[in-house]
Design a protein around this motif. Structure first.
Motif, PDB file in Angstrom:
ATOM      1  N   VAL A  83      16.966  45.983 -96.577  1.00 49.74           N
ATOM      2  CA  VAL A  83      18.191  45.316 -97.045  1.00 49.74           C
ATOM      3  C   VAL A  83      19.224  46.364 -97.454  1.00 49.74           C
ATOM      4  CG1 VAL A  83      19.151  43.641 -98.656  1.00 49.74           C
ATOM      5  CG2 VAL A  83      16.811  43.375 -97.824  1.00 49.74           C
ATOM      6  N   SER A  87      22.850  46.587 -95.895  1.00 50.43           N
ATOM      7  CA  SER A  87      24.081  46.500 -96.693  1.00 50.43           C
ATOM      8  C   SER A  87      24.957  47.730 -96.443  1.00 50.43           C
ATOM      9  CB  SER A  87      23.755  46.359 -98.174  1.00 50.43           C
ATOM     10  OG  SER A  87      23.222  47.562 -98.681  1.00 50.43           O
ATOM     11  N   ASN A  90      26.530  47.174 -93.060  1.00 48.99           N
ATOM     12  CA  ASN A  90      27.580  46.163 -93.189  1.00 48.99           C
ATOM     13  C   ASN A  90      28.829  46.767 -93.824  1.00 48.99           C
ATOM     14  OD1 ASN A  90      26.009  44.186 -92.110  1.00 48.99           O
ATOM     15  ND2 ASN A  90      25.408  43.301 -94.081  1.00 48.99           N
ATOM     16  N   ARG A 255      27.765  34.812-100.535  1.00 48.20           N
ATOM     17  CA  ARG A 255      26.661  35.371-101.340  1.00 48.20           C
ATOM     18  C   ARG A 255      25.735  36.234-100.490  1.00 48.20           C
ATOM     19  NH1 ARG A 255      26.510  32.764-106.364  1.00 48.20           N
ATOM     20  NH2 ARG A 255      28.098  31.155-106.339  1.00 48.20           N
ATOM     21  N   GLY A 256      26.334  36.988 -99.633  1.00 48.70           N
ATOM     22  CA  GLY A 256      25.543  37.957 -98.873  1.00 48.70           C
ATOM     23  C   GLY A 256      24.936  37.386 -97.606  1.00 48.70           C
ATOM     24  N   ASN A 260      21.587  38.104 -94.873  1.00 50.24           N
ATOM     25  CA  ASN A 260      22.137  39.417 -95.266  1.00 50.24           C
ATOM     26  C   ASN A 260      23.258  39.910 -94.363  1.00 50.24           C
ATOM     27  OD1 ASN A 260      20.388  39.635 -97.436  1.00 50.24           O
ATOM     28  ND2 ASN A 260      18.805  40.632 -96.184  1.00 50.24           N
ATOM     29  N   THR A 262      26.383  39.445 -94.575  1.00 51.06           N
ATOM     30  CA  THR A 262      27.572  39.873 -95.306  1.00 51.06           C
ATOM     31  C   THR A 262      27.198  40.608 -96.590  1.00 51.06           C
ATOM     32  OG1 THR A 262      27.699  37.760 -96.444  1.00 51.06           O
ATOM     33  CG2 THR A 262      28.982  37.985 -94.411  1.00 51.06           C
ATOM     34  N   GLU A 263      25.981  41.131 -96.625  1.00 48.38           N
ATOM     35  CA  GLU A 263      25.516  41.873 -97.797  1.00 48.38           C
ATOM     36  C   GLU A 263      26.260  43.210 -97.840  1.00 48.38           C
ATOM     37  OE1 GLU A 263      22.465  40.464 -99.483  1.00 48.38           O
ATOM     38  OE2 GLU A 263      23.389  41.629-101.074  1.00 48.38           O
ATOM     39  N   TYR A 268      24.942  43.950-103.218  1.00 48.04           N
ATOM     40  CA  TYR A 268      23.484  44.148-103.272  1.00 48.04           C
ATOM     41  C   TYR A 268      23.090  44.748-104.616  1.00 48.04           C
ATOM     42  CZ  TYR A 268      18.780  45.439-101.803  1.00 48.04           C
ATOM     43  OH  TYR A 268      17.435  45.562-101.700  1.00 48.04           O
ATOM     44  N   GLU A 271      23.097  42.035-107.107  1.00 46.08           N
ATOM     45  CA  GLU A 271      21.923  41.161-106.978  1.00 46.08           C
ATOM     46  C   GLU A 271      20.680  41.819-107.572  1.00 46.08           C
ATOM     47  OE1 GLU A 271      22.243  38.125-103.277  1.00 46.08           O
ATOM     48  OE2 GLU A 271      21.640  40.190-102.805  1.00 46.08           O
TER      49      GLU A 271
END
Lengths: 311, 365
Positions: A83, A87, A90, A255-256, A260, A262-263, A268, A271
């Motif tokens: 993740v 992120s 992204n 919210r991501g 994921n 749009t994380e 991140y 979160e």
């Protein structure tokens, strides 16, 4: 530095030992004057940064288990965290997609509203409006635009026979949708800086160029754009920082998600630290964010400093 | 064919007429100065010729070609601005060659012209510098260089020396004149400085409130000012203008009993006298009775302020004359040095009007 701040009437060339003592006292006064700012800076910037670094070397305290030193274990875990990489990727796409577009759009808008056109006061205001709105409000407006079937975009799409599309709910379009919102919001803000810089350029330069036979594009390339470079650098630094710093629209719109897509890195971190309460891992991720921002800003200044003409 | 020709050119800014039916011509290879106080329309006239402003009515011809509707780049002219308009981020060489690069002149040709301009202007060692690293005089030379390399037949200059100090201004005046003559270009030069105009120009066009007041060679402008305005504007100190009145034996200076200056009425007229043409009257001569107000000793001569009736006049007296305030002085002047103006129209009244001031003194003597 303390000496230069000291309110000494002696000139350096005539400074006698007595004058030196006076300068010493003045030096103390100088440090005292610096103290409030220094305290604020240390307490709210330097200490948190150092503390974050230290936290990243400890485990997260949980209930009966206090934090203990784990060395680089958190960083190791991070490297194996998909993740995190997602992120980061992204965020890179997001930055590369939004920054050039926002800056180019800002420049074009500024050039346009700087010209002699009717109602340019209104036009400037219209372009600046997105900047005045809070990102949360902007995100809510766009949330409606993107709503499947009865959102603005799909309604317009229906007119041309397009079907409903879940813009924010689809992996392939969600991040692009957020990028459009960002460009829309940032461009107006950057335009103001470009507009101010354009008005600093003496009109006589344009007149001289016109007589010399320079066309519009040649004049822009040889004169306007180089003279705007300090502004471009400033805007660029701001844009990069914002690309990593502003995630309000992620919170409101996706919210991501989905999956994921749009994380972004900061979301991140939020979160991990405040939803999963893994503060040590949050600190670790924060160090990465800090390192990226520092490297980018430093690189920009070192690279551009030689290429920018400051007036 | 004239290098420039303006035909009834007018320009309006809102209510104000900045340029009002201006018509003039300039011979190829001549230096013509547009002179006038600030706000007289001389800069606007120049900008109309350059194409930086559009004329409301009238025509502008350059080399016989009607350029009224053409953009500045197609009018085949160069221009030097008051602020020099150098590009701050470009080097001296790039600034000078800006127009040639824009017009895609070949590299070898650019190098040739740059070398020539640099040599003419003494810019050789400065070509890599930025304008910010140059003195005002050097920046001025760069601006001249940019105008020279364009090799256009017509060059416009808008108060090019006004940002320089007095000594440099003097030097550049000579240099610009020499440059213009050696390059054989037509130069239209705007200034508010009459000394600059008188010393450089082949012809001076004196402007006032958007109109041409007088268009003449410097000597004629000085010797035969066409109007009260021209008389007041040219000369340091400027021409004395003494209002006249009717006297028993002819026109007299207002507020004095005589002597009569010429037969006929003096009401509504003014006598013009250059300060240097007035001399002290000998004991046997009849002269105008005046009272000394102040004297300014300048070395070679003195400027003495006098009062004659209701009028004040300044006279330039050679030698170490130091009259005291309040002292009476009688002054006279050669008849040919007297000018006569109509106060209501502001225009000059010539011999043609039947008034011969030269006769006055002969009769007085």
């Amino acid at each position: 530095m303390a000496e230069s701040l000291a309110p000494s009437v002696d000139r350096p060339s005539t400074r006698r030992p007595a004058g030196r003592a006076a300068a010493g006292q003045g030096g103390l006064a100088g440090w005292l004057l610096l103290l409030p700012a220094a305290v604020l800076l240390a307490a709210f910037t330097h200490y948190p940064a150092v503390a974050t670094f230290l936290h990243s070397l400890y485990s997260t305290p949980r209930g009966s288990r206090p934090a203990h030193f784990v060395g680089l274990d958190n960083y190791q875990a991070m490297i194996q965290d998909p993740v995190f990489w997602q992120s980061l990727w992204n965020n890179a796409v997001y930055a590369l997609g939004t920054i050039p577009a926002a800056i180019a759009l800002a420049l074009v808008m500024a050039l346009w509203v700087n010209g002699r056109i009717r109602g340019r006061g209104l036009l400037r205001l219209a372009y600046f409006t997105p900047t005045v709105l809070p990102m949360i409000a902007v995100a809510n407006i766009w949330l409606f635009f993107y709503t499947p079937d009865y959102g603005l975009i799909d309604q317009v799409g229906h007119l041309f026979g397009a079907g409903a599309h879940n813009w924010l709910g689809s992996r392939s379009t969600a991040l692009a949708c957020l990028m459009v919102v960002t460009v829309w919001k940032e461009a107006g803000f950057f335009m103001i800086f470009y507009l101010a810089a354009l008005q600093q350029i003496a009109p006589v330069l344009g007149e001289a160029a016109a007589i010399e036979g320079a066309g519009r594009w040649y004049f822009f390339r040889r004169v306007t754009f180089p003279l705007l470079m300090p502004t471009t650098l400033f805007v660029l630094v701001n844009a990069v920082i914002n690309a990593f710093r502003v995630v309000d629209h992620v919170v409101v719109m996706t919210r991501g998600g989905p999956d994921n897509a749009t994380e972004l890195l900061l979301f991140y971190i939020y979160e991990v630290a405040f939803k999963f309460w893994d503060t040590a891992y949050g600190a670790t991720l924060t160090m990465v964010l800090l390192a990226i921002l520092a490297a980018v800003a430093l690189g920009q200044f070192l690279y551009f400093d030689k290429r920018v003409h400051y007036r | 064919m004239q290098a420039i020709r303006l035909e009834e050119v007018s320009k309006q800014w809102g209510e104000a007429r900045a340029v009002d039916r201006v018509t003039f011509e300039a011979e190829p290879g001549s230096l013509v100065v547009l002179l006038g106080p600030s706000g007289c329309g001389k800069s606007t006239t120049l900008r109309l010729i350059a194409g930086l402003e559009q004329v409301d009515t009238g025509r502008v011809l350059i080399d016989g070609r009607d350029v009224t509707a053409l953009p500045p780049s197609q009018r085949r002219l160069a221009m030097v601005f008051q602020s020099y308009a150098l590009f701050p981020h470009l080097s001296v060489a790039e600034n000078i060659l800006f127009g040639l690069t824009a017009r895609r002149v070949a590299r070898t040709e650019r190098a040739r012209r740059l070398a020539r301009a640099a040599e003419l202007l003494g810019l050789g060692g400065l070509l890599e510098r930025k304008p910010g690293q140059l003195s005002g005089g050097q920046q001025q030379r760069v601006a001249l260089g940019r105008a020279i390399v364009a090799e256009q037949p017509l060059c416009l200059m808008d108060e090019p020396l006004s940002n320089l100090d007095a000594q440099l201004r003097q030097e550049m005046r000579h240099e610009i004149r020499a440059l213009q003559q050696s390059l054989g270009m037509t130069l239209l030069y705007v200034t508010h400085d009459q000394a600059e105009a008188m010393s450089m120009a082949d012809r001076v066009i004196l402007m006032n409130q958007g109109r041409i007041e007088q268009d003449a060679a410097p000597a004629e402008l000085y010797d035969r000012p066409a109007s009260l305005f021209a008389a007041r504007f040219i000369g340091t100190p400027p021409m004395n203008l003494l209002p006249l009145a009717d006297g028993p034996g002819g026109a007299v200076v207002r507020g004095t009993a005589g002597p009569p200056l010429f037969a006929g009425g003096g009401e509504g007229l003014a006598l013009g006298l250059r300060p240097e043409t007035v001399t002290l009257a000998g004991a046997a001569e009849e002269g105008l009775a005046t009272e000394v107000l102040a004297a300014e000793y300048l070395g070679a001569d003195s400027i003495v302020a006098l009062r004659a009736g209701e009028a004040r006049l300044s006279v330039r007296l050679a030698g170490r004359i130091r009259p005291q305030p309040g002292e009476p002085l009688r002054v006279t002047w050669p008849g040919a040095a007297a000018h006569l103006f109509d106060l209501s129209t502001g225009r000059r009244l010539d011999e043609a009007a039947g008034i011969r001031l030269g006769a006055v003194r002969r009769r007085l003597a």
